[in-house]
Design a protein around this motif. Structure first.
Motif, PDB file in Angstrom:
ATOM      1  N   ALA A   8       2.873   7.847  -7.510  1.00 16.05           N
ATOM      2  CA  ALA A   8       1.588   6.999  -7.061  1.00 16.05           C
ATOM      3  C   ALA A   8       1.247   7.874  -5.801  1.00 16.05           C
ATOM      4  N   ARG A   9      -0.283   7.736  -5.830  1.00 17.13           N
ATOM      5  CA  ARG A   9      -0.845   8.090  -4.099  1.00 17.13           C
ATOM      6  C   ARG A   9      -1.344   6.619  -3.863  1.00 17.13           C
ATOM      7  N   VAL A  10      -0.718   6.140  -2.497  1.00 15.14           N
ATOM      8  CA  VAL A  10      -1.032   5.169  -2.081  1.00 15.14           C
ATOM      9  C   VAL A  10      -1.909   5.432  -0.573  1.00 15.14           C
ATOM     10  N   MET A  11      -3.459   5.022  -0.531  1.00 12.63           N
ATOM     11  CA  MET A  11      -4.317   5.331   0.390  1.00 12.63           C
ATOM     12  C   MET A  11      -4.227   4.123   1.341  1.00 12.63           C
ATOM     13  N   PRO A  12      -3.986   4.281   2.607  1.00 12.61           N
ATOM     14  CA  PRO A  12      -3.996   3.132   3.589  1.00 12.61           C
ATOM     15  C   PRO A  12      -5.567   2.805   3.980  1.00 12.61           C
ATOM     16  N   GLU A  13      -5.713   1.667   4.390  1.00 10.42           N
ATOM     17  CA  GLU A  13      -6.905   1.190   4.774  1.00 10.42           C
ATOM     18  C   GLU A  13      -7.965   2.133   5.974  1.00 10.42           C
ATOM     19  N   SER A  14      -6.996   2.556   6.795  1.00  6.38           N
ATOM     20  CA  SER A  14      -7.417   3.462   7.899  1.00  6.38           C
ATOM     21  C   SER A  14      -6.515   4.249   8.343  1.00  6.38           C
ATOM     22  N   PRO A  15      -6.752   5.188   9.236  1.00  8.24           N
ATOM     23  CA  PRO A  15      -5.663   6.072   9.849  1.00  8.24           C
ATOM     24  C   PRO A  15      -4.699   5.270  10.923  1.00  8.24           C
ATOM     25  N   GLU A  16      -5.184   4.100  11.564  1.00  9.12           N
ATOM     26  CA  GLU A  16      -4.661   3.204  12.291  1.00  9.12           C
ATOM     27  C   GLU A  16      -3.502   2.448  11.616  1.00  9.12           C
ATOM     28  N   ILE A  17      -3.185   2.393  10.237  1.00  5.58           N
ATOM     29  CA  ILE A  17      -2.111   1.649   9.798  1.00  5.58           C
ATOM     30  C   ILE A  17      -1.006   2.405   9.845  1.00  5.58           C
ATOM     31  N   ASP A  18       0.156   1.455  10.317  1.00  2.50           N
ATOM     32  CA  ASP A  18       1.492   1.882  10.659  1.00  2.50           C
ATOM     33  C   ASP A  18       1.957   2.258   9.222  1.00  2.50           C
ATOM     34  N   LEU A  19       2.345   3.485   9.001  1.00  4.69           N
ATOM     35  CA  LEU A  19       2.844   4.089   7.738  1.00  4.69           C
ATOM     36  C   LEU A  19       4.256   3.770   7.441  1.00  4.69           C
ATOM     37  N   VAL A  20       4.899   3.567   8.543  1.00  2.00           N
ATOM     38  CA  VAL A  20       6.460   3.270   8.616  1.00  2.00           C
ATOM     39  C   VAL A  20       6.656   1.758   8.117  1.00  2.00           C
ATOM     40  N   ALA A  21       5.606   0.882   8.535  1.00  2.00           N
ATOM     41  CA  ALA A  21       5.713  -0.455   8.422  1.00  2.00           C
ATOM     42  C   ALA A  21       5.194  -0.543   6.769  1.00  2.00           C
ATOM     43  N   LEU A  22       4.229   0.186   6.481  1.00  2.00           N
ATOM     44  CA  LEU A  22       3.694   0.148   4.866  1.00  2.00           C
ATOM     45  C   LEU A  22       4.678   0.797   4.133  1.00  2.00           C
ATOM     46  N   THR A  23       5.404   1.553   4.498  1.00  2.00           N
ATOM     47  CA  THR A  23       6.363   2.024   3.524  1.00  2.00           C
ATOM     48  C   THR A  23       7.503   1.105   3.415  1.00  2.00           C
ATOM     49  N   ALA A  24       8.064   0.213   4.597  1.00  2.00           N
ATOM     50  CA  ALA A  24       8.768  -0.976   4.338  1.00  2.00           C
ATOM     51  C   ALA A  24       8.343  -1.766   3.416  1.00  2.00           C
TER      52      ALA A  24
END
Length: 85
Positions: A8-24
Motif C-alpha cells: 500500500a501507498r500511504v500519502m500523508p496530509e502534508s510534508p509537516e506530518i511526522d512520518l515516524v509517528a505516523l508509522t507507529a
C-alpha cells in the motif's frame, strides 16, 4: 486458505506530518505489518510504502485500506499490489 502480501501507498496530509509517528500509528492499527519505507513524491512530500501480510479472505484488501484511511494524518491510502505468499 493461504496468505497474501498487500503493498500500500500511504500519502500523508502534508510534508509537516511526522512520518515516524505516523508509522507507529500504522503499526498499532494494522496487524500483519511487515515493512515500511519512505518514498519521495516531490516538493518535500514523502509517502509511506508498506507491506502487510494477511489471510487470503474476501475483502481483506478493502479492510486494510479502510483502516489506513481512518488514521489521523493520512490523506489517502491505496493498495497498489496484491500477491499470494
Amino acid at each position: 486458505m493461504g496468505t497474501v502480501a498487500l503493498i500500500a501507498r500511504v500519502m500523508p496530509e502534508s510534508p509537516e506530518i511526522d512520518l515516524v509517528a505516523l508509522t507507529a500509528e500504522i503499526r498499532k492499527q494494522v496487524p500483519g505489518l511487515q515493512d515500511v519505507k519512505e518514498e519521495p513524491i516531490g516538493f518535500g512530500l514523502k509517502a509511506l510504502k508498506i507491506a502487510v501480510i494477511a489471510d487470503d479472505a474476501a475483502g481483506v484488501s478493502d479492510e486494510v485500506e479502510a483502516k489506513l484511511n481512518a488514521i489521523k494524518g493520512v490523506e489517502r491510502a491505496e493498495i497498489i499490489e496484491v500477491t499470494l505468499t
